[in-house]
Design a protein around this motif. Structure first.
Motif, mmCIF file in Angstrom:
data_model
loop_
_atom_site.group_PDB
_atom_site.id
_atom_site.type_symbol
_atom_site.label_atom_id
_atom_site.label_comp_id
_atom_site.label_asym_id
_atom_site.label_seq_id
_atom_site.Cartn_x
_atom_site.Cartn_y
_atom_site.Cartn_z
ATOM 1 N N VAL A 247 0.874 -1.180 0.000
ATOM 2 C CA VAL A 247 0.000 0.000 0.000
ATOM 3 C C VAL A 247 0.907 1.225 0.000
ATOM 4 O O VAL A 247 1.044 1.933 1.006
ATOM 5 C CB VAL A 247 -0.941 -0.012 1.221
ATOM 6 N N ARG A 248 1.544 1.473 -1.118
ATOM 7 C CA ARG A 248 2.474 2.604 -1.220
ATOM 8 C C ARG A 248 2.640 3.018 -2.664
ATOM 9 O O ARG A 248 2.301 2.274 -3.592
ATOM 10 C CB ARG A 248 3.844 2.239 -0.626
ATOM 11 N N GLY A 249 3.177 4.214 -2.851
ATOM 12 C CA GLY A 249 3.494 4.699 -4.181
ATOM 13 C C GLY A 249 2.301 5.257 -4.933
ATOM 14 O O GLY A 249 1.232 5.501 -4.373
ATOM 15 N N SER A 250 2.500 5.468 -6.226
ATOM 16 C CA SER A 250 1.474 6.076 -7.070
ATOM 17 C C SER A 250 0.284 5.166 -7.314
ATOM 18 O O SER A 250 -0.810 5.647 -7.624
ATOM 19 C CB SER A 250 2.099 6.460 -8.422
ATOM 20 N N ARG A 251 0.470 3.870 -7.159
ATOM 21 C CA ARG A 251 -0.591 2.900 -7.440
ATOM 22 C C ARG A 251 -0.628 1.865 -6.310
ATOM 23 O O ARG A 251 -0.278 0.707 -6.488
ATOM 24 C CB ARG A 251 -0.332 2.231 -8.798
ATOM 25 N N PRO A 252 -1.051 2.251 -5.121
ATOM 26 C CA PRO A 252 -1.081 1.321 -3.992
ATOM 27 C C PRO A 252 -2.143 0.250 -4.178
ATOM 28 O O PRO A 252 -3.191 0.494 -4.781
ATOM 29 C CB PRO A 252 -1.409 2.222 -2.801
ATOM 30 N N THR A 347 2.514 -0.802 4.464
ATOM 31 C CA THR A 347 1.086 -0.973 4.747
ATOM 32 C C THR A 347 0.295 0.315 4.630
ATOM 33 O O THR A 347 -0.858 0.382 5.059
ATOM 34 C CB THR A 347 0.894 -1.542 6.167
ATOM 35 N N GLY A 348 0.901 1.342 4.071
ATOM 36 C CA GLY A 348 0.193 2.608 3.958
ATOM 37 C C GLY A 348 0.033 3.316 5.283
ATOM 38 O O GLY A 348 -0.906 4.094 5.478
ATOM 39 N N GLY A 349 0.945 3.053 6.213
ATOM 40 C CA GLY A 349 0.907 3.700 7.512
ATOM 41 C C GLY A 349 0.100 2.970 8.553
ATOM 42 O O GLY A 349 0.024 3.401 9.707
ATOM 43 N N GLU A 350 -0.500 1.841 8.175
ATOM 44 C CA GLU A 350 -1.273 1.063 9.135
ATOM 45 C C GLU A 350 -0.340 0.368 10.119
ATOM 46 O O GLU A 350 0.829 0.126 9.822
ATOM 47 C CB GLU A 350 -2.128 0.023 8.404
#
Length: 429
Positions: A247-252, A347-350
């Motif tokens: 869950v990161r970057g321009s296309r998570p 994890t997108g900050g999770e």
């Protein structure tokens, strides 16, 4: 120092675990010579120099060093040691001399070329990881500052949908500028509908093979994000661990599982538009508060196969081995190391998910996955100070049928701590 306590690790009844070696720095895998001598690979990410070590009666001695980190794996074949390190495959001869037999691999991005194995055809096989998380260079790819023209490369010519992603311009110090980047393109380069990207043998996210001297390099399969470890079973089938998207970057991408795949020549395994054999356009892969991922490819090479087994997102499936010792357990079961999450970055900050940090057993015929060696807390040893498993990265059965678990060691602030790596040994009572 690192606390070590084998009793903190839960095993099935009838098995025992102990510390075989300790005080190692970033051990990433091990292998054995024909006379049973243990060789260990140091990834080199703390010292800047990958190393091959040999266990002796007086400890470990350096066989060869100076490899481009990360050194991702070693193998022993016909008296030679084959070393995979970033961008290269190098042979170490019995007299210690080194020779690069493959160079120029697309390993400047997030993932690299991985350990070689030798097939029944006499060829050398290895995995090559992708440059990006999900096909688009973005602000999560710090390597782009050093390699601004680098990006992913497909294994065959593919048409694109022309989707471009808006980000901050981070390669220069100019403020308040934005950039648009397309799939399979360098940062800041756009694509258009119907544009075709040419395929190449040295593809991102691929399985490659060559002769043992590095000649006649061929593409076997592609569409894998990071095929970290390969191995043949007794039926001459090739298998690989493969990492899901983050869950990161321009296309998570959310909920992208890790995989255990059966590798068949000529197959596309779905990256960057499928994960776990399913399209990323499904609702389950939509990251909270972020755009729903759409297909990057206008036409897919084929329907990708489903994995033999899937693992929870961020488990980080790594090295594995087939059990061939009936006294140890079911023959041909796979024992697989799960490194654990890189949260919160991945994890997108999770918060850190309670996955990985264990060795699992995989029944190849059914795809069933069950824990084999896991801390009693179910979490990394560093979270609880219990002294058990931290970062399992390889599983290898030794000459006597015993199991060795390579544990890379502790991390502080994202940096590996020297001399905290461990080799655990598991035997059947």
């Amino acid at each position: 120092m690192r606390k070590l306590n084998p009793e903190a690790i839960r095993l099935p009844e009838g098995f025992a675990i102990s510390v075989a070696e300790k005080g190692l720095t970033t051990p990433i895998n091990l292998t054995f010579t024909e006379n049973g001598q243990m060789l260990i690979a140091d990834a080199g990410v703390t010292s800047g120099s990958g190393k091959v070590l040999r266990r002796t009666g007086k400890g470990f001695e350096v066989v060869a060093e100076g490899f481009n980190p990360p050194l991702t794996g070693i193998n022993y074949h016909h008296g030679n040691i084959y070393v995979s390190h970033r961008g290269f495959v190098t042979v170490v001869k019995p007299d210690g001399t080194k020779r690069d037999i493959i160079a120029g691999l697309p390993s400047f991005g997030d993932h690299h070329n991985n350990r070689v194995v030798f097939g029944p055809d006499g060829k050398m096989y290895f995995g090559q990881g992708t440059a990006t998380n999900s096909g688009v260079v973005g602000e999560d790819n710090s390597w782009a500052k050093e390699y601004p023209f680098f990006h992913d490369y497909p294994g065959m010519s593919i048409p694109l949908r022309g989707q471009n992603f808006k980000t901050n311009e981070f390669l220069t110090e100019t403020k308040n500028r934005v950039a648009y980047t397309g799939a399979y393109s360098a940062f800041g380069e756009t694509t258009h509908i119907g544009e075709t990207v040419r395929g190449r043998i040295r593809a991102s996210g691929s399985i490659l093979r060559a002769n043992p001297d590095g000649s006649e390099l061929e593409l076997v399969a592609w569409g894998l994000r990071n095929p970290f470890r390969l191995k043949f079973d007794d039926r001459q089938r090739l298998f690989a661990t493969n990492h899901g998207m983050d869950v990161r970057g321009s296309r998570p991408v959310e909920n992208s599982p890790d995989e255990f795949q059966w590798i068949r020549p000529g197959t596309w395994y779905g990256w960057p538009d499928y994960t776990g054999g399913l399209p990323v356009t499904l609702r389950m892969f939509h990251p909270k508060g972020k755009p729903h991922p759409r297909f990057l490819l206008a036409r897919h090479p084929m329907q990708p196969p489903r994995p033999i087994a899937v693992f929870p997102p961020h488990s980080a499936t790594m090295g594995f081995d087939f059990n061939r010792n009936a006294a140890f357990g079911s023959v041909d079961d796979v024992f697989l190391a799960e490194f654990g999450s890189g949260a919160p970055l991945t994890t997108g900050g999770e918060p850190l998910p309670h996955v990985g940090h264990r060795v699992s057993r995989v029944q190849v015929n059914t795809g069933n996955v069950s824990p084999f060696a896991i801390n009693r807390s179910g979490r990394a040893a560093s979270e609880t100070d219990e002294g058990g498993l931290e970062r399992p990265i390889d599983v290898v059965f030794g000459p006597g049928g015993e199991m060795y678990i390579v544990d890379l060691g502790l991390f502080s602030g994202g940096t590996a701590r020297p001399k905290t790596g461990v080799i655990w040994k598991v035997v059947k009572n």
